[in-house]
Write a protein that holds these residues in place. Structure first.
Motif, PDB file in Angstrom:
ATOM      1  N   GLY A 207      22.362  37.783  21.155  1.00 47.44           N
ATOM      2  CA  GLY A 207      21.845  36.703  21.408  1.00 47.44           C
ATOM      3  C   GLY A 207      21.110  36.116  20.268  1.00 47.44           C
ATOM      4  N   SER A 208      21.536  35.121  20.045  1.00 43.98           N
ATOM      5  CA  SER A 208      20.741  34.273  18.818  1.00 43.98           C
ATOM      6  C   SER A 208      19.937  32.925  18.959  1.00 43.98           C
ATOM      7  N   TRP A 209      19.066  32.959  18.278  1.00 45.42           N
ATOM      8  CA  TRP A 209      18.024  30.764  18.401  1.00 45.42           C
ATOM      9  C   TRP A 209      18.756  30.188  16.748  1.00 45.42           C
ATOM     10  N   SER A 210      18.684  29.625  16.894  1.00 43.77           N
ATOM     11  CA  SER A 210      19.340  29.073  14.902  1.00 43.77           C
ATOM     12  C   SER A 210      18.185  27.554  15.440  1.00 43.77           C
ATOM     13  N   THR A 211      17.276  27.799  14.674  1.00 43.46           N
ATOM     14  CA  THR A 211      16.488  26.631  14.211  1.00 43.46           C
ATOM     15  C   THR A 211      16.794  25.329  13.089  1.00 43.46           C
ATOM     16  N   ASP A 212      16.515  24.047  13.398  1.00 43.19           N
ATOM     17  CA  ASP A 212      16.928  23.861  11.517  1.00 43.19           C
ATOM     18  C   ASP A 212      15.377  23.021  11.860  1.00 43.19           C
ATOM     19  N   ALA A 213      14.916  23.235  12.349  1.00 39.98           N
ATOM     20  CA  ALA A 213      12.727  22.827  12.239  1.00 39.98           C
ATOM     21  C   ALA A 213      12.538  23.094  10.487  1.00 39.98           C
ATOM     22  N   PRO A 214      12.665  22.035   9.772  1.00 42.90           N
ATOM     23  CA  PRO A 214      11.882  22.148   8.505  1.00 42.90           C
ATOM     24  C   PRO A 214      10.899  23.227   8.341  1.00 42.90           C
ATOM     25  N   SER A 215      10.310  23.715   8.683  1.00 47.30           N
ATOM     26  CA  SER A 215       9.460  24.767   8.657  1.00 47.30           C
ATOM     27  C   SER A 215       9.630  25.582   9.347  1.00 47.30           C
ATOM     28  N   GLY A 216      10.964  25.885  10.531  1.00 49.11           N
ATOM     29  CA  GLY A 216      11.627  26.863  11.312  1.00 49.11           C
ATOM     30  C   GLY A 216      10.306  27.193  12.465  1.00 49.11           C
ATOM     31  N   PHE A 217      11.215  28.594  12.609  1.00 53.42           N
ATOM     32  CA  PHE A 217      10.389  28.642  14.621  1.00 53.42           C
ATOM     33  C   PHE A 217       8.572  29.224  14.539  1.00 53.42           C
ATOM     34  N   THR A 218       8.262  28.680  14.725  1.00 55.04           N
ATOM     35  CA  THR A 218       6.236  29.133  15.166  1.00 55.04           C
ATOM     36  C   THR A 218       6.068  30.227  15.762  1.00 55.04           C
ATOM     37  N   GLU A 219       5.097  30.163  15.579  1.00 58.54           N
ATOM     38  CA  GLU A 219       4.682  31.940  16.792  1.00 58.54           C
ATOM     39  C   GLU A 219       4.758  31.186  18.154  1.00 58.54           C
ATOM     40  N   GLY A 220       4.120  30.243  18.135  1.00 57.37           N
ATOM     41  CA  GLY A 220       4.570  30.114  19.390  1.00 57.37           C
ATOM     42  C   GLY A 220       5.956  29.528  19.900  1.00 57.37           C
ATOM     43  N   MET A 221       6.599  29.103  19.213  1.00 58.48           N
ATOM     44  CA  MET A 221       7.731  28.803  19.726  1.00 58.48           C
ATOM     45  C   MET A 221       8.932  30.959  19.460  1.00 58.48           C
ATOM     46  N   ILE A 222       8.007  31.346  19.207  1.00 57.12           N
ATOM     47  CA  ILE A 222       8.950  32.993  19.235  1.00 57.12           C
ATOM     48  C   ILE A 222       8.793  33.577  20.465  1.00 57.12           C
ATOM     49  N   ALA A 223       7.070  33.035  20.881  1.00 54.69           N
ATOM     50  CA  ALA A 223       6.414  33.706  21.902  1.00 54.69           C
ATOM     51  C   ALA A 223       6.952  33.242  23.153  1.00 54.69           C
ATOM     52  N   ALA A 224       7.451  31.864  23.265  1.00 59.49           N
ATOM     53  CA  ALA A 224       8.155  30.935  24.050  1.00 59.49           C
ATOM     54  C   ALA A 224       9.264  31.444  24.653  1.00 59.49           C
ATOM     55  N   LEU A 225      10.476  32.006  23.791  1.00 61.66           N
ATOM     56  CA  LEU A 225      11.399  32.402  23.196  1.00 61.66           C
ATOM     57  C   LEU A 225      12.254  33.375  24.085  1.00 61.66           C
ATOM     58  N   LEU A 226      11.362  34.661  23.343  1.00 63.54           N
ATOM     59  CA  LEU A 226      10.706  36.247  23.908  1.00 63.54           C
ATOM     60  C   LEU A 226      10.405  35.749  25.699  1.00 63.54           C
ATOM     61  N   ARG A 227       9.939  35.401  25.666  1.00 67.16           N
ATOM     62  CA  ARG A 227       9.316  34.344  27.308  1.00 67.16           C
ATOM     63  C   ARG A 227      10.291  34.382  28.121  1.00 67.16           C
ATOM     64  N   ILE A 228      11.301  33.041  27.636  1.00 64.63           N
ATOM     65  CA  ILE A 228      12.560  33.165  28.772  1.00 64.63           C
ATOM     66  C   ILE A 228      13.840  33.604  28.477  1.00 64.63           C
ATOM     67  N   GLN A 229      13.786  34.570  26.927  1.00 61.68           N
ATOM     68  CA  GLN A 229      15.007  35.565  27.252  1.00 61.68           C
ATOM     69  C   GLN A 229      14.459  36.627  28.342  1.00 61.68           C
ATOM     70  N   ASN A 230      13.480  37.278  28.988  1.00 61.18           N
ATOM     71  CA  ASN A 230      13.607  37.466  30.070  1.00 61.18           C
ATOM     72  C   ASN A 230      13.704  37.226  31.355  1.00 61.18           C
ATOM     73  N   HIS A 231      13.252  35.471  31.422  1.00 61.54           N
ATOM     74  CA  HIS A 231      14.202  35.542  32.610  1.00 61.54           C
ATOM     75  C   HIS A 231      15.510  35.284  32.223  1.00 61.54           C
ATOM     76  N   LEU A 232      16.135  33.951  31.437  1.00 59.42           N
ATOM     77  CA  LEU A 232      17.230  34.440  31.678  1.00 59.42           C
ATOM     78  C   LEU A 232      17.943  35.760  31.594  1.00 59.42           C
ATOM     79  N   ALA A 233      17.761  36.992  31.059  1.00 57.11           N
ATOM     80  CA  ALA A 233      18.273  38.213  31.103  1.00 57.11           C
ATOM     81  C   ALA A 233      18.447  38.397  33.044  1.00 57.11           C
ATOM     82  N   VAL A 234      17.025  38.441  33.596  1.00 56.40           N
ATOM     83  CA  VAL A 234      17.083  38.877  34.683  1.00 56.40           C
ATOM     84  C   VAL A 234      18.210  37.291  35.464  1.00 56.40           C
TER      85      VAL A 234
END
Length: 446
Positions: free
Chosen positions: A151-178
């Protein structure tokens, strides 16, 4: 692009998305429903997602390699991945997914640079969406690597993904996988059963009809078909060529009986049995028998097309016989306590098998009982009476008058000799690309 100051996404709202995934998994939602609902809730939780792509590959005898692409404001599209045997996709070789898999990486992040050429061709498409940051990932379901999620995540936020966003995506990725694995396994179980047992029998087994002797007595139009001269053909053609011939035979003759109410219960060597279940009344019997007869006409036309093509290529024609009957059958489980088969049994099944065998005696590839002909209508030619083994009374047998039959325009038959089915081709993308040193065959999905 999104406007305003960029802030990390609420942990509470992301936990709500994770809770929804758990509830969706427990409810048995299909993969498309789950992915669509997940993407919409992810965006609603405040994650500045412009595009999500998720692809799933799983072991399956006929089909399953699916891709889901969600774009904010445009909804989701679903694709099946296909390729032609022996062809290498330059697009896939130049994709982030190939880079990820070939280098055995779990994640690949790239800021989208608008000032120069794109590192990967897909980035040109992402630029049209205003994407600023891209994060690709792989998530294996099993150690064997034949099941998993890319999979891939893409954002159009001006500054891109923040560290907090990446951490949130990695956590939700595990839930999604299960949750996705559960949906994949549910789909796999359903597809396996319907592939090997047929649609109705598969549903019966899934619904708990799994004990030896368990089943029903049903009325049905019955079809039995068989290839002629298969033993000699196997000796002359060799194993691989004969298997290809057998698959071409089944593609031509069997496919019409597996639609519009018909179910192929089982393949018996180089033959098969199909049923058209119906109620024990005149009108339902008519509907079932007419559907079976229509399928028999289509099968006859398709076999003619196959044999014409074989003649052009200097190959022997494939002979066949089809028997048609109607009657009550026992429909259920027989066998051992720990090894069962689900099929139809009874005197009517024995009779349709013997009707099919009579096509060896008479110069007709299709023979029906008088009872079947009476329900199905149309023109019939009386062959005579035959004493069938195990049947007290002599049975009147007939064959259809084919002179007035018009080929159906909605049943195009395409003959393929590449030896690889669409189903097998679909699986090659993930299997070939997931291993070390992959050549990356397949269509790019990113």
């Amino acid at each position: 692009m999104t406007n305003g100051a960029q802030a990390d996404v609420s942990t509470i709202l992301m936990d709500k998305v994770a809770d929804w995934l758990t509830a969706s998994s427990l409810a048995g939602d299909d993969l498309e429903t789950m992915v669509r609902g997940f993407c919409e809730r992810l965006a609603a939780a405040g994650m500045p997602i412009a595009r999500v792509h998720l692809s799933f590959s799983m072991l399956h005898p006929l089909y399953d390699a699916l891709g889901f692409t969600w774009e904010r404001g445009s909804g989701m599209r679903v694709e099946g991945f296909r390729q032609k045997p022996g062809q290498k996709s330059e697009q896939f070789l130049r994709s982030p997914y190939y880079y990820l898999l070939n280098n055995k990486l779990d994640h690949l992040r790239r800021r989208i640079d608008y000032s120069g050429p794109s590192e990967f061709p897909i980035f040109d498409d992402l630029k049209t969406l205003g994407v600023t940051d891209y994060l690709a990932f792989r998530h294996m379901f099993t150690a064997g690597r034949e099941q998993g999620m890319l999979g891939s995540w893409s954002t159009d936020a001006p500054s891109g993904f923040t560290e907090g966003m990446i951490a949130a995506l990695l956590r939700i990725q595990n839930h999604l996988a299960v949750a996705a694995k559960m949906a994949v396994l549910n789909r796999l179980a359903d597809n396996m059963l319907t592939t090997y047992l047929g649609n109705d029998a598969g549903k019966r087994v899934l619904n708990g009809n799994i004990r030896r002797g368990q089943g029903d007595t049903i009325r049905a139009a019955l079809v039995m078909a068989d290839m002629r001269g298969s033993t000699m053909m196997a000796e002359q053609e060799g194993r691989e060529a004969y298997i290809d011939t057998l698959n071409q035979f089944f593609d031509a003759i069997a496919a019409p009986f597996n639609r519009r109410g018909g179910q192929i219960l089982s393949f018996l060597g180089d033959g098969f049995i199909a049923v058209y279940p119906c109620d024990r009344h005149h009108e339902p019997s008519e509907i079932a028998c007419k559907a079976a007869l229509s399928a028999a006409h289509k099968a006859t036309a398709r076999m003619a097309a196959l044999n014409e093509d074989r003649r052009r290529r200097g190959l022997a024609e494939i002979g066949y016989g089809i028997g048609l009957h109607v009657g009550n059958v026992m429909f259920g489980n027989v066998g051992l306590n720990d090894r069962l088969t689900f099929s139809a049994f009874g005197s009517a099944v024995n009779e349709v098998q013997r009707l099919q065998a009579l096509t060896k005696k008479y110069p007709h590839s299709l023979i029906a009982s008088e009872e079947f002909a009476g329900y199905s209508g149309g023109g019939w030619i009386n062959i005579g009476k035959e004493k069938l083994r195990g049947v007290k009374e002599r049975l009147t047998i007939l064959h259809p008058d084919m002179t007035d039959i018009v080929d159906s325009e909605d049943d195009a038959f395409e003959i393929s000799y590449d030896g690889v089915s669409d189903a097998e081709q679909l699986m090659l993308l993930y299997r070939d690309s997931a291993g070390a040193g992959s050549t990356g065959n397949g269509k790019a999905v990113q």
